[in-house]
Design an enzyme around this catalytic site. Structure first.
Site, PDB file in Angstrom:
ATOM      1  N   ALA A 113       0.769  -1.248   0.000  1.00  0.00           N
ATOM      2  CA  ALA A 113       0.000   0.000   0.000  1.00  0.00           C
ATOM      3  C   ALA A 113       0.802   1.300   0.000  1.00  0.00           C
ATOM      4  CB  ALA A 113      -0.944   0.006   1.184  1.00  0.00           C
ATOM      5  N   PRO A 115       3.066   4.418  -1.053  1.00  0.00           N
ATOM      6  CA  PRO A 115       2.840   5.459  -0.051  1.00  0.00           C
ATOM      7  C   PRO A 115       1.371   5.729   0.277  1.00  0.00           C
ATOM      8  CG  PRO A 115       3.326   6.457  -2.171  1.00  0.00           C
ATOM      9  CD  PRO A 115       3.478   4.980  -2.371  1.00  0.00           C
ATOM     10  N   GLY A 116       0.432   5.108  -0.439  1.00  0.00           N
ATOM     11  CA  GLY A 116      -0.966   5.252  -0.015  1.00  0.00           C
ATOM     12  C   GLY A 116      -1.929   5.739  -1.090  1.00  0.00           C
ATOM     13  N   LYS A 118      -3.456   4.097  -3.626  1.00  0.00           N
ATOM     14  CA  LYS A 118      -4.647   3.243  -3.779  1.00  0.00           C
ATOM     15  C   LYS A 118      -5.455   3.240  -2.478  1.00  0.00           C
ATOM     16  CE  LYS A 118      -2.787   1.742  -7.664  1.00  0.00           C
ATOM     17  NZ  LYS A 118      -1.505   2.465  -7.461  1.00  0.00           N
ATOM     18  N   ASP A 180      -1.255  -4.324  -5.545  1.00  0.00           N
ATOM     19  CA  ASP A 180      -0.614  -3.361  -6.453  1.00  0.00           C
ATOM     20  C   ASP A 180       0.883  -3.700  -6.364  1.00  0.00           C
ATOM     21  OD1 ASP A 180      -0.474  -1.174  -8.171  1.00  0.00           O
ATOM     22  OD2 ASP A 180      -0.117   0.229  -6.527  1.00  0.00           O
ATOM     23  N   CYS A 233       2.616  -1.237 -12.622  1.00  0.00           N
ATOM     24  CA  CYS A 233       2.826  -0.072 -13.502  1.00  0.00           C
ATOM     25  C   CYS A 233       3.925  -0.430 -14.508  1.00  0.00           C
ATOM     26  CB  CYS A 233       3.145   1.182 -12.699  1.00  0.00           C
ATOM     27  SG  CYS A 233       4.641   1.080 -11.740  1.00  0.00           S
TER      28      CYS A 233
HETATM   29  N1  SAM Z   1      -0.120   0.864  -3.871  1.00  0.00           N
HETATM   30  C1  SAM Z   1       0.848   1.932  -3.706  1.00  0.00           C
HETATM   31  C2  SAM Z   1       0.202   3.247  -4.032  1.00  0.00           C
HETATM   32  O1  SAM Z   1      -0.788   3.272  -4.783  1.00  0.00           O
HETATM   33  O2  SAM Z   1       0.644   4.274  -3.498  1.00  0.00           O
HETATM   34  C3  SAM Z   1       2.091   1.684  -4.522  1.00  0.00           C
HETATM   35  C4  SAM Z   1       2.695   0.332  -4.228  1.00  0.00           C
HETATM   36  S1  SAM Z   1       4.216   0.000  -5.017  1.00  0.00           S
HETATM   37  C5  SAM Z   1       3.738  -0.304  -6.640  1.00  0.00           C
HETATM   38  C6  SAM Z   1       4.574  -1.595  -4.400  1.00  0.00           C
HETATM   39  C7  SAM Z   1       4.804  -1.702  -2.924  1.00  0.00           C
HETATM   40  O3  SAM Z   1       5.093  -3.067  -2.614  1.00  0.00           O
HETATM   41  C8  SAM Z   1       5.948  -0.869  -2.380  1.00  0.00           C
HETATM   42  O4  SAM Z   1       5.512  -0.041  -1.351  1.00  0.00           O
HETATM   43  C9  SAM Z   1       6.938  -1.907  -1.852  1.00  0.00           C
HETATM   44  O5  SAM Z   1       7.599  -1.504  -0.694  1.00  0.00           O
HETATM   45  C10 SAM Z   1       6.051  -3.107  -1.573  1.00  0.00           C
HETATM   46  N2  SAM Z   1       6.783  -4.391  -1.627  1.00  0.00           N
HETATM   47  C11 SAM Z   1       8.071  -4.618  -1.996  1.00  0.00           C
HETATM   48  N3  SAM Z   1       8.367  -5.929  -1.874  1.00  0.00           N
HETATM   49  C12 SAM Z   1       7.269  -6.539  -1.412  1.00  0.00           C
HETATM   50  C13 SAM Z   1       6.957  -7.885  -1.059  1.00  0.00           C
HETATM   51  N4  SAM Z   1       7.852  -8.847  -1.191  1.00  0.00           N
HETATM   52  N5  SAM Z   1       5.727  -8.140  -0.600  1.00  0.00           N
HETATM   53  C14 SAM Z   1       4.809  -7.166  -0.490  1.00  0.00           C
HETATM   54  N6  SAM Z   1       5.035  -5.873  -0.809  1.00  0.00           N
HETATM   55  C15 SAM Z   1       6.251  -5.565  -1.255  1.00  0.00           C
END
Ligand code: SAM
Length: 448
Positions: A113, A115-116, A118, A180, A233
């Site tokens: 989630a 930085p937030g 979604k 996401d 993305c």
């Molecule tokens: N959903 C967020 C938004 O809309 O602001 C963006 C999320 S970003 C695409 C993916 C997120 O997954 C990052 O915050 C990252 O730290 C986290 N992440 C990295 N490795 C991960 C893992 N193994 N399991 C779950 N989340 C992970």
């Protein structure tokens, strides 16, 4: 983030792959060298922004493009949680959520989630109905997530800092899970040079495997009949269509057909949908939805009692008061309000997960009394907005910078506001005040 210059080269393997991919083609490369569009989503309950909008975004409520990128940091209304700057493509989640067949009080998990973006969109969609668990595995990023969801100010949100695997403790708990997923970020190529520099074919494969693992880890916490929304993305099939096909093969799930705005493009083999630069005014986004099959006969499911486990010491007699609409909890000297209809679910999550934030924190119990929380000031439904001390723009920025100055107004704990939007607390002591704006949220740049 390093500034983008249009001439920064694409990774050679990426360029070749895109040129040879009939689905993407050279037009994507041309579009990725264009300037990035800027967009924001307004808080539905605050609806205040002094920004110049050029166009409404068709696939999300309260969302607009801007003609240029202002300094959000120097806008007090940004700090008041009046709007959230977000890439336009990601906002298509709003269109998707509206098409799902959900109960009136759904439980939603936003698994990756921070930085937030979604999570604030989901919170606005839920409008305090149901529960939102907003999770981030990386601790430093979970803090930013807590800051952003606190500013957004919905009481039905819990922020957790857990690995996807930990959610096996919340078996068949959620009606919707949003993954996401961390990805190779080809959609970031336009505004972030680092994304181009860090890209490699090996990383695409690594991301693809990690995404599979994340979805498998969290699958059991989805209720039968519940929805898994998968998004990235990036533009390659390994992380998008191939993965969705793999989930459909490995899991008891069906693909959910969605009606999408005409600006979007159907994925390869009609699996999922893209916001594609050049075709959609966005950075690039992929989204697909799966529904978990109803494996248990319906009647059994409705009569089965959930085995909620509540942390015992939290509900010992001295730690809580039952109010009319909420439970008032003392949680490690933090006073929390948990809405009645969410009490059972929130406390169950609290017992199983590493909690960063839950319900509405009213304040902290200190030696000399209760210090009101920032969260209470920013909550859009809670306060009488006339009882604030209104600041000028210059004063508001000084306050957000952590400064103190002399202010007319009653003594003691007071909320300061800008354009009637609360920014936070001060303790007014006459000729000056103690600034209670959280230290870690303060503006660090020069505000002159
Ligand atoms: N959903 C967020 C938004 O809309 O602001 C963006 C999320 S970003 C695409 C993916 C997120 O997954 C990052 O915050 C990252 O730290 C986290 N992440 C990295 N490795 C991960 C893992 N193994 N399991 C779950 N989340 C992970």
């Amino acid at each position: 983030m390093k500034q983008m210059t249009n001439s920064h080269p694409f990774p050679e393997a990426f360029k070749q792959r895109v040129e040879n991919d009939a689905f993407l083609g050279e037009q994507l490369l041309t579009a990725l060298n264009d300037t990035a569009p800027v967009s924001v989503r307004l808080h539905p309950l605050k609806q205040k922004a002094e920004l110049t909008f050029t166009e409404k975004i068709a696939w999300c409520e309260h969302a607009f493009y801007l003609n240029e990128r202002p300094s959000f940091t120097l806008d007090p209304l940004f700090h008041a949680g009046c709007y959230y700057p977000q890439e336009a493509g990601s906002m298509v989640l709003d269109t998707v959520l509206k098409q799902l067949n959900l109960p009136s009080q759904p439980s939603v998990l936003d698994l990756c989630a921070a930085p937030g973006g979604k999570s604030t969109l989901i919170a606005a969609f839920l409008n305090n109905n149901g529960l939102l668990v907003s999770n981030e595995v990386i601790q430093a990023r979970a803090r930013i997530l807590t800051e952003n969801t606190t500013k957004w100010g919905y009481t039905n949100t819990v922020v957790t800092n857990n690995d996807p695997k930990d959610f096996e403790r919340l078996n068949e708990f959620f009606d919707v899970i949003v993954v996401d997923a961390p990805c190779s970020g080809e959609g970031m190529f336009r505004k972030d040079i680092k994304a181009r520099e860090e890209w490699s074919e090996d990383n695409v494969q690594l991301c693809s495997s990690r995404q599979k693992r994340i979805v498998m880890d969290v699958w059991d916490s989805l209720k039968p009949g519940g929805y898994l929304i998968y998004s990235t993305c990036t533009f390659n099939s390994a992380e998008n269509e191939d993965n969705v096909a793999w989930y459909l093969n490995e899991l008891p799930a069906t693909y959910v057909q969605l009606k999408m705005p005409e600006e979007l493009v159907s994925g390869r083999n009609n699996i999922g949908h893209y916001c594609l630069p050049g075709k959609t005014i966005s950075e690039g986004f992929y989204i697909a939805v799966l529904q978990k099959e109803e494996t248990t006969p319906l009647r059994q499911r409705f009569t089965r009692k959930p085995l909620f486990k509540v942390q015992k010491d939290l509900l010992d007699a001295e730690n809580y008061v039952k109010l009319n609409e909420a439970l008032l909890l003392n949680w490690n000297d933090k006073l929390l309000l948990v809405p009645n209809q969410l009490e059972e679910k929130m406390l169950h999550v609290q017992a199983q997960m590493r909690i960063q934030k839950m319900g509405l924190m009213l304040g902290e119990i200190a030696k000399k009394g209760i210090i009101p929380s920032e969260e209470l000031a920013l909550n859009p439904t809670r306060l009488n907005r006339t009882s604030t001390i209104e600041l000028t723009e210059k004063e508001a920025l000084m306050y957000l910078h952590g400064d103190t100055f002399s202010l007319q107004g009653p003594q003691g704990f007071q909320i300061v506001s800008y354009k009637n939007e609360p920014l936070g607390w001060i303790k007014n002591i006459g000729n000056r005040f103690n600034n209670l704006f959280p230290k870690e949220w303060r503006i660090r740049m020069n505000i002159q």
